[in-house]
Design a protein around this motif. Structure first.
Motif, PDB file in Angstrom:
ATOM      1  N   ILE A 178       0.811  -1.216   0.000  1.00 54.39           N
ATOM      2  CA  ILE A 178       0.000   0.000   0.000  1.00 54.39           C
ATOM      3  C   ILE A 178       0.846   1.269   0.000  1.00 54.39           C
ATOM      4  CG2 ILE A 178      -1.660   1.356   1.323  1.00 54.39           C
ATOM      5  CD1 ILE A 178      -2.992  -1.222   2.171  1.00 54.39           C
ATOM      6  N   ILE A 179       1.753   1.404   0.960  1.00 56.08           N
ATOM      7  CA  ILE A 179       2.492   2.655   1.086  1.00 56.08           C
ATOM      8  C   ILE A 179       3.415   2.859  -0.111  1.00 56.08           C
ATOM      9  CG2 ILE A 179       4.147   3.953   2.480  1.00 56.08           C
ATOM     10  CD1 ILE A 179       3.045   2.537   4.950  1.00 56.08           C
ATOM     11  N   ARG A 180       4.156   1.822  -0.502  1.00 55.68           N
ATOM     12  CA  ARG A 180       5.058   1.975  -1.647  1.00 55.68           C
ATOM     13  C   ARG A 180       4.274   2.268  -2.920  1.00 55.68           C
ATOM     14  NH1 ARG A 180       7.774  -1.558  -3.692  1.00 55.68           N
ATOM     15  NH2 ARG A 180       6.790  -3.439  -2.864  1.00 55.68           N
ATOM     16  N   SER A 181       3.087   1.672  -3.057  1.00 58.03           N
ATOM     17  CA  SER A 181       2.279   1.892  -4.256  1.00 58.03           C
ATOM     18  C   SER A 181       1.744   3.316  -4.337  1.00 58.03           C
ATOM     19  CB  SER A 181       1.107   0.900  -4.296  1.00 58.03           C
ATOM     20  OG  SER A 181       1.577  -0.429  -4.373  1.00 58.03           O
ATOM     21  N   LEU A 182       1.686   4.011  -3.209  1.00 58.91           N
ATOM     22  CA  LEU A 182       1.205   5.393  -3.200  1.00 58.91           C
ATOM     23  C   LEU A 182       2.259   6.378  -3.703  1.00 58.91           C
ATOM     24  CD1 LEU A 182      -0.607   5.353   0.258  1.00 58.91           C
ATOM     25  CD2 LEU A 182      -1.708   5.605  -1.973  1.00 58.91           C
ATOM     26  N   LYS A 211      13.796 -10.478  -3.482  1.00 58.30           N
ATOM     27  CA  LYS A 211      13.364  -9.095  -3.673  1.00 58.30           C
ATOM     28  C   LYS A 211      12.026  -8.848  -2.987  1.00 58.30           C
ATOM     29  CE  LYS A 211      12.438  -5.607  -7.218  1.00 58.30           C
ATOM     30  NZ  LYS A 211      12.462  -5.289  -8.671  1.00 58.30           N
ATOM     31  N   ALA A 212      11.123  -9.818  -3.072  1.00 55.31           N
ATOM     32  CA  ALA A 212       9.808  -9.661  -2.431  1.00 55.31           C
ATOM     33  C   ALA A 212       9.960  -9.485  -0.921  1.00 55.31           C
ATOM     34  CB  ALA A 212       8.923 -10.868  -2.753  1.00 55.31           C
ATOM     35  N   ASP A 213      10.869 -10.232  -0.304  1.00 50.69           N
ATOM     36  CA  ASP A 213      11.106 -10.091   1.134  1.00 50.69           C
ATOM     37  C   ASP A 213      11.638  -8.693   1.466  1.00 50.69           C
ATOM     38  OD1 ASP A 213      10.251 -12.654   1.590  1.00 50.69           O
ATOM     39  OD2 ASP A 213      12.246 -13.514   1.894  1.00 50.69           O
ATOM     40  N   ILE A 214      12.554  -8.200   0.645  1.00 50.86           N
ATOM     41  CA  ILE A 214      13.122  -6.876   0.897  1.00 50.86           C
ATOM     42  C   ILE A 214      12.068  -5.798   0.672  1.00 50.86           C
ATOM     43  CG2 ILE A 214      14.861  -5.205   0.152  1.00 50.86           C
ATOM     44  CD1 ILE A 214      16.684  -7.564  -0.551  1.00 50.86           C
ATOM     45  N   GLU A 215      11.227  -5.981  -0.341  1.00 52.47           N
ATOM     46  CA  GLU A 215      10.174  -4.997  -0.599  1.00 52.47           C
ATOM     47  C   GLU A 215       9.201  -4.899   0.560  1.00 52.47           C
ATOM     48  OE1 GLU A 215       8.721  -6.442  -4.300  1.00 52.47           O
ATOM     49  OE2 GLU A 215       9.802  -4.946  -5.458  1.00 52.47           O
ATOM     50  N   MET A 216       8.838  -6.044   1.135  1.00 49.89           N
ATOM     51  CA  MET A 216       7.961  -6.010   2.290  1.00 49.89           C
ATOM     52  C   MET A 216       8.649  -5.319   3.475  1.00 49.89           C
ATOM     53  SD  MET A 216       5.045  -6.527   3.545  1.00 49.89           S
ATOM     54  CE  MET A 216       4.262  -7.533   2.281  1.00 49.89           C
ATOM     55  N   THR A 217       9.961  -5.512   3.587  1.00 47.25           N
ATOM     56  CA  THR A 217      10.707  -4.835   4.640  1.00 47.25           C
ATOM     57  C   THR A 217      10.710  -3.330   4.412  1.00 47.25           C
ATOM     58  OG1 THR A 217      12.136  -6.784   4.862  1.00 47.25           O
ATOM     59  CG2 THR A 217      12.904  -4.740   5.870  1.00 47.25           C
ATOM     60  N   ARG A 218      10.835  -2.900   3.170  1.00 46.32           N
ATOM     61  CA  ARG A 218      10.765  -1.462   2.875  1.00 46.32           C
ATOM     62  C   ARG A 218       9.397  -0.902   3.251  1.00 46.32           C
ATOM     63  NH1 ARG A 218      11.912  -0.530  -3.110  1.00 46.32           N
ATOM     64  NH2 ARG A 218      11.427   1.618  -2.491  1.00 46.32           N
ATOM     65  N   GLU A 219       8.343  -1.637   2.998  1.00 52.76           N
ATOM     66  CA  GLU A 219       6.999  -1.209   3.423  1.00 52.76           C
ATOM     67  C   GLU A 219       6.944  -1.056   4.940  1.00 52.76           C
ATOM     68  OE1 GLU A 219       2.592  -0.743   2.865  1.00 52.76           O
ATOM     69  OE2 GLU A 219       4.330  -0.537   1.547  1.00 52.76           O
ATOM     70  N   PHE A 220       7.519  -2.016   5.638  1.00 53.80           N
ATOM     71  CA  PHE A 220       7.575  -1.994   7.107  1.00 53.80           C
ATOM     72  C   PHE A 220       8.326  -0.760   7.602  1.00 53.80           C
ATOM     73  CE2 PHE A 220      10.325  -3.312  10.746  1.00 53.80           C
ATOM     74  CZ  PHE A 220       9.343  -3.426  11.724  1.00 53.80           C
ATOM     75  N   GLU A 270      23.359 -13.398  -3.044  1.00 51.69           N
ATOM     76  CA  GLU A 270      22.959 -12.356  -2.097  1.00 51.69           C
ATOM     77  C   GLU A 270      22.208 -11.273  -2.849  1.00 51.69           C
ATOM     78  OE1 GLU A 270      25.176 -10.444   1.465  1.00 51.69           O
ATOM     79  OE2 GLU A 270      25.457  -9.041  -0.203  1.00 51.69           O
ATOM     80  N   ALA A 271      21.091 -10.864  -2.272  1.00 49.47           N
ATOM     81  CA  ALA A 271      20.382  -9.670  -2.731  1.00 49.47           C
ATOM     82  C   ALA A 271      20.387  -8.698  -1.566  1.00 49.47           C
ATOM     83  CB  ALA A 271      18.958 -10.012  -3.145  1.00 49.47           C
ATOM     84  N   GLN A 272      20.453  -7.427  -1.873  1.00 49.43           N
ATOM     85  CA  GLN A 272      20.454  -6.443  -0.794  1.00 49.43           C
ATOM     86  C   GLN A 272      19.891  -5.127  -1.274  1.00 49.43           C
ATOM     87  OE1 GLN A 272      24.178  -4.021   0.028  1.00 49.43           O
ATOM     88  NE2 GLN A 272      25.144  -6.017  -0.420  1.00 49.43           N
ATOM     89  N   SER A 273      19.412  -4.357  -0.298  1.00 44.14           N
ATOM     90  CA  SER A 273      19.030  -2.970  -0.508  1.00 44.14           C
ATOM     91  C   SER A 273      19.506  -2.196   0.703  1.00 44.14           C
ATOM     92  CB  SER A 273      17.507  -2.840  -0.667  1.00 44.14           C
ATOM     93  OG  SER A 273      17.130  -1.505  -0.960  1.00 44.14           O
ATOM     94  N   ASN A 274      19.803  -0.928   0.496  1.00 39.72           N
ATOM     95  CA  ASN A 274      20.350  -0.108   1.580  1.00 39.72           C
ATOM     96  C   ASN A 274      19.551   1.195   1.682  1.00 39.72           C
ATOM     97  OD1 ASN A 274      23.075  -1.670   2.174  1.00 39.72           O
ATOM     98  ND2 ASN A 274      22.813  -1.591  -0.046  1.00 39.72           N
ATOM     99  N   PRO A 275      18.297   1.085   2.127  1.00 42.42           N
ATOM    100  CA  PRO A 275      17.405   2.240   2.099  1.00 42.42           C
ATOM    101  C   PRO A 275      17.282   2.934   3.449  1.00 42.42           C
ATOM    102  CG  PRO A 275      16.131   0.275   2.490  1.00 42.42           C
ATOM    103  CD  PRO A 275      17.591  -0.146   2.501  1.00 42.42           C
ATOM    104  N   LEU A 276      16.669   4.074   3.426  1.00 42.10           N
ATOM    105  CA  LEU A 276      16.207   4.748   4.637  1.00 42.10           C
ATOM    106  C   LEU A 276      15.089   5.709   4.259  1.00 42.10           C
ATOM    107  CD1 LEU A 276      16.593   5.180   7.712  1.00 42.10           C
ATOM    108  CD2 LEU A 276      17.946   7.193   7.120  1.00 42.10           C
ATOM    109  N   PRO A 277      13.846   5.378   4.627  1.00 45.30           N
ATOM    110  CA  PRO A 277      12.757   6.326   4.401  1.00 45.30           C
ATOM    111  C   PRO A 277      12.718   7.351   5.523  1.00 45.30           C
ATOM    112  CG  PRO A 277      11.897   4.288   5.336  1.00 45.30           C
ATOM    113  CD  PRO A 277      13.384   4.104   5.195  1.00 45.30           C
ATOM    114  N   LEU A 278      12.535   8.596   5.156  1.00 44.27           N
ATOM    115  CA  LEU A 278      12.500   9.667   6.150  1.00 44.27           C
ATOM    116  C   LEU A 278      11.301  10.577   5.898  1.00 44.27           C
ATOM    117  CD1 LEU A 278      16.200  10.929   6.475  1.00 44.27           C
ATOM    118  CD2 LEU A 278      14.882   9.618   8.146  1.00 44.27           C
TER     119      LEU A 278
END
Length: 329
Positions: free
Chosen positions: A26-30, A119-128, A307-315
């Motif tokens: 939901i949030i990422r899709s917005l 990637k799906a696991d990381i995407e859900m983590t980004r939503e979290f 290994e797949a990785q992402s290094n994000p930070l939403p602010l």
């Protein structure tokens, strides 16, 4: 197959994982959070508490009024590191056939399947993480360890509004107007073209079936079903889009029962998601990608570690424009 070929290097695998379809959330899709791809592992956030003022008209060639003084604070905030590991054994490919045919499964196909799941696991983590940012506190997977308290970092206090939806006598429209007036005072030059309210199921039920709102909700839903064939739990009123958010991340993190998050839409600088480069020798000081992938051969060439990785930070860079709304005190 030679797994030292260029198609399995960090660049092509990274390109492959970034091309894979995204898992809807939901949030990422917005598309609230504007992506920013950095070359560093931290983001330098400058919080200018400046005030936009009206400019006084004076005769031509006359001096204007000086700018109002500003106060500023600078924070260096480390980005997060989200790695996901798996492996492809030689036996994972041996004797397998492509689904629906008699063609042997390729290593590329197996690798892509693994990358899609990672990637799906990381995407859900980004939503979290985005939910945490909107709530003001980004937590780790355990749901209790704080990674970043946004309001504490910027020395601000989160606004809370109580709409008393358990009381039939409450004038909900007036409560909404009062809340919006309070938030508009914090614009300070930000452009806002609407508002979104992410609601817990309990808050949504209390809102749409409140005595003063239910007739409006019924007409809205009837019209929406007629126009779009959609009967999702959603409601628009007074330039606010109310959306039910009932994601369960399995660690207790959610929008609390009877609460909602009110936030602005169409802003330029309120929400940002920063990305850092991967911790690979090939990616040092390069512009970040949203996702990375790499593989290495296992001992005796019995398979390949992935290994797949992402290094994000939403602010939320304008926390004073985001508020918690409660059914009752």
């Amino acid at each position: 197959m030679n797994l030292n070929s260029s198609q399995f290097g960090v660049v092509p695998l990274t390109q492959a994982i970034n091309r894979l379809p995204a898992t809807p959330t939901i949030i990422r899709s917005l598309n609230l959070f504007t992506p920013n791809y950095l070359t560093t592992t931290y983001v330098r956030v400058e919080n200018k508490r400046g005030v936009l003022t009206l400019v006084k008209a004076v005769p031509r060639n006359s001096a204007g009024e000086p700018l109002a003084p500003e106060t500023r604070s600078v924070q260096n905030i480390d980005l997060l590191h989200l790695p996901k590991n798996d492996m492809v054994m030689a036996d994972d490919v041996q004797n397998l056939r492509e689904f629906g045919g008699d063609k042997a499964t390729t290593v590329v196909s197996v690798v892509n399947d693994k990358l899609a799941r990672m990637k799906a696991d990381i995407e859900m983590t980004r939503e979290f993480l985005m939910l945490g940012a909107l709530q003001g506190k980004i937590l780790n997977k355990d749901g209790t360890t704080a990674l970043l308290d946004i309001y504490s970092t910027f020395d601000l206090t989160r606004k809370e509004f109580v709409w008393d939806l358990d009381n039939d006598a409450t004038k909900v429209g007036k409560k909404i107007d009062e809340s919006m007036t309070a938030l508009r005072k914090n614009y300070l030059g930000e452009m806002v073209n609407g508002w979104l309210c992410l609601c817990s199921p309990e808050f949504m039920q209390a809102l749409v079936y409140h005595k003063s709102i239910e007739p409006l909700y019924i007409r809205y839903q009837d019209g929406k079903a007629y126009r779009e064939g959609d009967t999702s739990v959603e409601f628009a009123h007074k330039n606010i889009r109310f959306v039910q958010y009932d994601y369960d991340f399995g660690n207790g993190v959610k929008i609390k029962d009877g609460e909602a998050i009110l936030l602005p839409l169409g802003t330029r600088t309120t929400f940002a998601e920063y990305f850092a480069p991967a911790n690979y020798s090939e990616t040092v000081n390069t512009k970040a990608q949203a996702y990375y992938a790499k593989r290495t051969a296992m001992k005796f060439d019995k398979g390949w570690e992935l290994e797949a990785q992402s290094n994000p930070l939403p602010l939320v860079l304008r926390p004073e424009l985001v508020a918690t709304v409660k059914v009752k005190a």
